[in-house]
Scaffold this motif. Structure first.
Motif, PDB file in Angstrom:
ATOM      1  N   ASN A 215       8.139 -29.226  -6.821  1.00 55.86           N
ATOM      2  CA  ASN A 215       7.494 -29.984  -5.749  1.00 55.86           C
ATOM      3  C   ASN A 215       7.372 -31.467  -6.085  1.00 55.86           C
ATOM      4  OD1 ASN A 215       7.288 -27.641  -4.260  1.00 55.86           O
ATOM      5  ND2 ASN A 215       5.142 -27.259  -4.769  1.00 55.86           N
ATOM      6  N   ALA A 216       7.405 -31.800  -7.361  1.00 59.95           N
ATOM      7  CA  ALA A 216       7.344 -33.203  -7.768  1.00 59.95           C
ATOM      8  C   ALA A 216       8.719 -33.860  -7.832  1.00 59.95           C
ATOM      9  CB  ALA A 216       6.668 -33.321  -9.133  1.00 59.95           C
ATOM     10  N   ASN A 217       9.779 -33.044  -7.864  1.00 63.39           N
ATOM     11  CA  ASN A 217      11.101 -33.594  -8.127  1.00 63.39           C
ATOM     12  C   ASN A 217      12.178 -33.180  -7.135  1.00 63.39           C
ATOM     13  OD1 ASN A 217      10.953 -34.943 -11.018  1.00 63.39           O
ATOM     14  ND2 ASN A 217       9.719 -33.071 -11.098  1.00 63.39           N
ATOM     15  N   ALA A 218      11.838 -32.360  -6.164  1.00 66.89           N
ATOM     16  CA  ALA A 218      12.855 -31.846  -5.246  1.00 66.89           C
ATOM     17  C   ALA A 218      12.226 -31.595  -3.884  1.00 66.89           C
ATOM     18  CB  ALA A 218      13.484 -30.568  -5.801  1.00 66.89           C
ATOM     19  N   THR A 219      13.045 -31.164  -2.960  1.00 69.33           N
ATOM     20  CA  THR A 219      12.593 -30.939  -1.592  1.00 69.33           C
ATOM     21  C   THR A 219      13.298 -29.713  -1.011  1.00 69.33           C
ATOM     22  OG1 THR A 219      12.278 -32.059   0.543  1.00 69.33           O
ATOM     23  CG2 THR A 219      14.390 -32.396  -0.558  1.00 69.33           C
ATOM     24  N   PRO A 220      12.703 -29.031  -0.050  1.00 71.14           N
ATOM     25  CA  PRO A 220      11.330 -29.171   0.438  1.00 71.14           C
ATOM     26  C   PRO A 220      10.348 -28.491  -0.509  1.00 71.14           C
ATOM     27  CG  PRO A 220      12.422 -27.398   1.603  1.00 71.14           C
ATOM     28  CD  PRO A 220      13.471 -28.004   0.711  1.00 71.14           C
ATOM     29  N   PRO A 221       9.042 -28.785  -0.366  1.00 68.73           N
ATOM     30  CA  PRO A 221       8.049 -28.143  -1.226  1.00 68.73           C
ATOM     31  C   PRO A 221       8.005 -26.634  -0.986  1.00 68.73           C
ATOM     32  CG  PRO A 221       6.994 -29.391   0.535  1.00 68.73           C
ATOM     33  CD  PRO A 221       8.446 -29.736   0.568  1.00 68.73           C
ATOM     34  N   ILE A 222       7.570 -25.916  -2.015  1.00 68.88           N
ATOM     35  CA  ILE A 222       7.657 -24.459  -2.015  1.00 68.88           C
ATOM     36  C   ILE A 222       6.362 -23.869  -2.554  1.00 68.88           C
ATOM     37  CG2 ILE A 222       8.661 -24.344  -4.339  1.00 68.88           C
ATOM     38  CD1 ILE A 222      10.521 -22.125  -3.297  1.00 68.88           C
ATOM     39  N   THR A 223       6.090 -22.622  -2.219  1.00 70.39           N
ATOM     40  CA  THR A 223       4.936 -21.925  -2.767  1.00 70.39           C
ATOM     41  C   THR A 223       5.304 -20.469  -3.032  1.00 70.39           C
ATOM     42  OG1 THR A 223       2.564 -21.490  -2.467  1.00 70.39           O
ATOM     43  CG2 THR A 223       3.963 -21.187  -0.544  1.00 70.39           C
ATOM     44  N   ALA A 224       4.630 -19.882  -4.007  1.00 69.55           N
ATOM     45  CA  ALA A 224       4.727 -18.442  -4.246  1.00 69.55           C
ATOM     46  C   ALA A 224       3.461 -17.786  -3.708  1.00 69.55           C
ATOM     47  CB  ALA A 224       4.889 -18.155  -5.737  1.00 69.55           C
ATOM     48  N   ARG A 225       3.535 -16.481  -3.471  1.00 69.57           N
ATOM     49  CA  ARG A 225       2.368 -15.760  -2.956  1.00 69.57           C
ATOM     50  C   ARG A 225       2.218 -14.427  -3.683  1.00 69.57           C
ATOM     51  NH1 ARG A 225       4.270 -18.335   2.059  1.00 69.57           N
ATOM     52  NH2 ARG A 225       2.571 -19.667   2.817  1.00 69.57           N
ATOM     53  N   SER A 226       1.033 -13.883  -3.620  1.00 70.19           N
ATOM     54  CA  SER A 226       0.764 -12.580  -4.227  1.00 70.19           C
ATOM     55  C   SER A 226       1.375 -11.474  -3.383  1.00 70.19           C
ATOM     56  CB  SER A 226      -0.742 -12.355  -4.340  1.00 70.19           C
ATOM     57  OG  SER A 226      -1.308 -12.195  -3.035  1.00 70.19           O
ATOM     58  N   ARG A 227       1.489 -10.315  -3.974  1.00 69.89           N
ATOM     59  CA  ARG A 227       1.998  -9.155  -3.239  1.00 69.89           C
ATOM     60  C   ARG A 227       1.156  -8.902  -1.987  1.00 69.89           C
ATOM     61  NH1 ARG A 227       4.537  -4.015  -5.210  1.00 69.89           N
ATOM     62  NH2 ARG A 227       4.407  -2.567  -3.462  1.00 69.89           N
ATOM     63  N   ALA A 228      -0.169  -9.010  -2.123  1.00 64.28           N
ATOM     64  CA  ALA A 228      -1.041  -8.759  -0.976  1.00 64.28           C
ATOM     65  C   ALA A 228      -0.794  -9.770   0.139  1.00 64.28           C
ATOM     66  CB  ALA A 228      -2.501  -8.801  -1.419  1.00 64.28           C
ATOM     67  N   GLU A 229      -0.607 -11.039  -0.224  1.00 64.39           N
ATOM     68  CA  GLU A 229      -0.335 -12.052   0.802  1.00 64.39           C
ATOM     69  C   GLU A 229       1.005 -11.791   1.489  1.00 64.39           C
ATOM     70  OE1 GLU A 229      -2.438 -16.129  -0.703  1.00 64.39           O
ATOM     71  OE2 GLU A 229      -0.788 -15.364  -1.925  1.00 64.39           O
ATOM     72  N   ILE A 230       2.008 -11.412   0.712  1.00 62.47           N
ATOM     73  CA  ILE A 230       3.321 -11.128   1.294  1.00 62.47           C
ATOM     74  C   ILE A 230       3.250  -9.886   2.179  1.00 62.47           C
ATOM     75  CG2 ILE A 230       5.730 -10.558   0.752  1.00 62.47           C
ATOM     76  CD1 ILE A 230       5.246 -12.135  -1.930  1.00 62.47           C
ATOM     77  N   ALA A 231       2.486  -8.894   1.754  1.00 64.35           N
ATOM     78  CA  ALA A 231       2.325  -7.692   2.564  1.00 64.35           C
ATOM     79  C   ALA A 231       1.735  -8.016   3.931  1.00 64.35           C
ATOM     80  CB  ALA A 231       1.442  -6.679   1.832  1.00 64.35           C
ATOM     81  N   GLY A 232       0.940  -9.101   3.997  1.00 66.19           N
ATOM     82  CA  GLY A 232       0.350  -9.491   5.271  1.00 66.19           C
ATOM     83  C   GLY A 232       1.381  -9.857   6.323  1.00 66.19           C
TER      84      GLY A 232
END
Length: 270
Positions: A215-232
């Motif tokens: 996120n400091a050196n490339a684009t676009p910004p990215i995030t990871a999520r927990s299994r529970a969040e992905i299950a949502g």
């Protein structure tokens, strides 16, 4: 560029001075459509998080297994592939139309370098159709409107969202995008999803630091999520066995596979 390959000149907004996800991902899976800046950032991320190349390969292999399953076992003949990335081998339309030549595929991306290469995607069997939409995942209504020009939205569609919701940083917004896209599709449609995780039990601990560097050196910004969040993202859908698992372990048959910190699932809209 690797091995002397140079991308065709594209839109003016194509920025080759900053690493971009589509090109770095292409580098990790052995492609040639990437620049020195992409290779440099890709190598640094891989040094911090060595499993990333395995993640990239596993995600691509999951796509192939999922499309084969949907075309051969579920009778799906329409695919809406959102966030397709740069074309490589065994793209969605190639796999689907090999099984069912009449399949209709719409690719969606808003990355200018993908647009440059879109013509590589616009091949099709004589019986089927392949199309490309330059649109943003943050605008699901526009995606649906334009996809309807090629797909019959009264018939089941496979909504492919591999490695795309991780670029929607707000989880509530990401869930709303999935909900709005699925709302436009009839019962019997399927959601095909992959998403990176920081969960330690599948080796995701290093994802946090690697994504901070990204996120400091490339684009676009990215995030990871927990299994529970992905299950949502799968709420209200019926999961196809084996459910939400590391994408490297989804329907691999008798071949054992190591877990990767990238969950994958296929689910059907009842």
């Amino acid at each position: 560029m690797t091995e002397g390959h140079t991308p065709t000149a594209g839109p003016e907004k194509l920025d080759t001075s900053v690493a971009h996800n589509a090109r770095v991902w292409n580098y990790w899976i052995g492609g040639k459509d990437n620049y020195e800046v992409d290779q440099r950032v890709g190598e640094h991320v891989a040094g911090m998080f060595p499993v990333i190349r395995a993640v990239a390969r596993a995600d691509r292999a999951f796509l192939a297994r999922a499309v084969r399953f949907l075309a051969a076992e579920r009778g799906i003949r329409q695919f809406l592939d959102v966030g397709t990335g740069l074309p490589t081998v065994e793209n969605t339309h190639e796999i689907a139309q090999r099984i069912a030549p009449e399949s209709r595929i719409v690719y969606v991306d808003n990355d200018p370098i993908v647009l440059v290469h879109a013509r590589s995607l616009l091949t099709s069997s004589p019986e089927g159709v392949t199309d490309y939409i330059d649109a943003d995942v943050h605008d699901p209504d526009a995606i649906v409107q334009r996809a309807a020009e090629t797909l019959d939205l009264t018939r089941p569609v496979a909504l492919m969202m591999l490695g795309i919701l991780n670029f929607v940083l707000d989880t509530g917004e990401a869930r709303d995008i999935v909900r709005r896209l699925l709302a436009a599709l009839p019962p019997g449609s399927h959601l095909v999803l992959t998403h990176p995780t920081h969960d330690a039990d599948v080796g995701g601990e290093g994802n946090r630091a690697a994504m901070e560097f990204w996120n400091a050196n490339a684009t676009p910004p990215i995030t990871a999520r927990s299994r529970a969040e992905i299950a949502g993202f799968l709420d209200g859908l019926e999961l196809v066995e084996p459910g939400l698992v590391p994408c490297s372990q989804w329907r691999t048959g008798a071949e054992p596979a190591a877990a990767v910190p990238q969950f994958g699932a296929v689910a059907v809209k009842p």
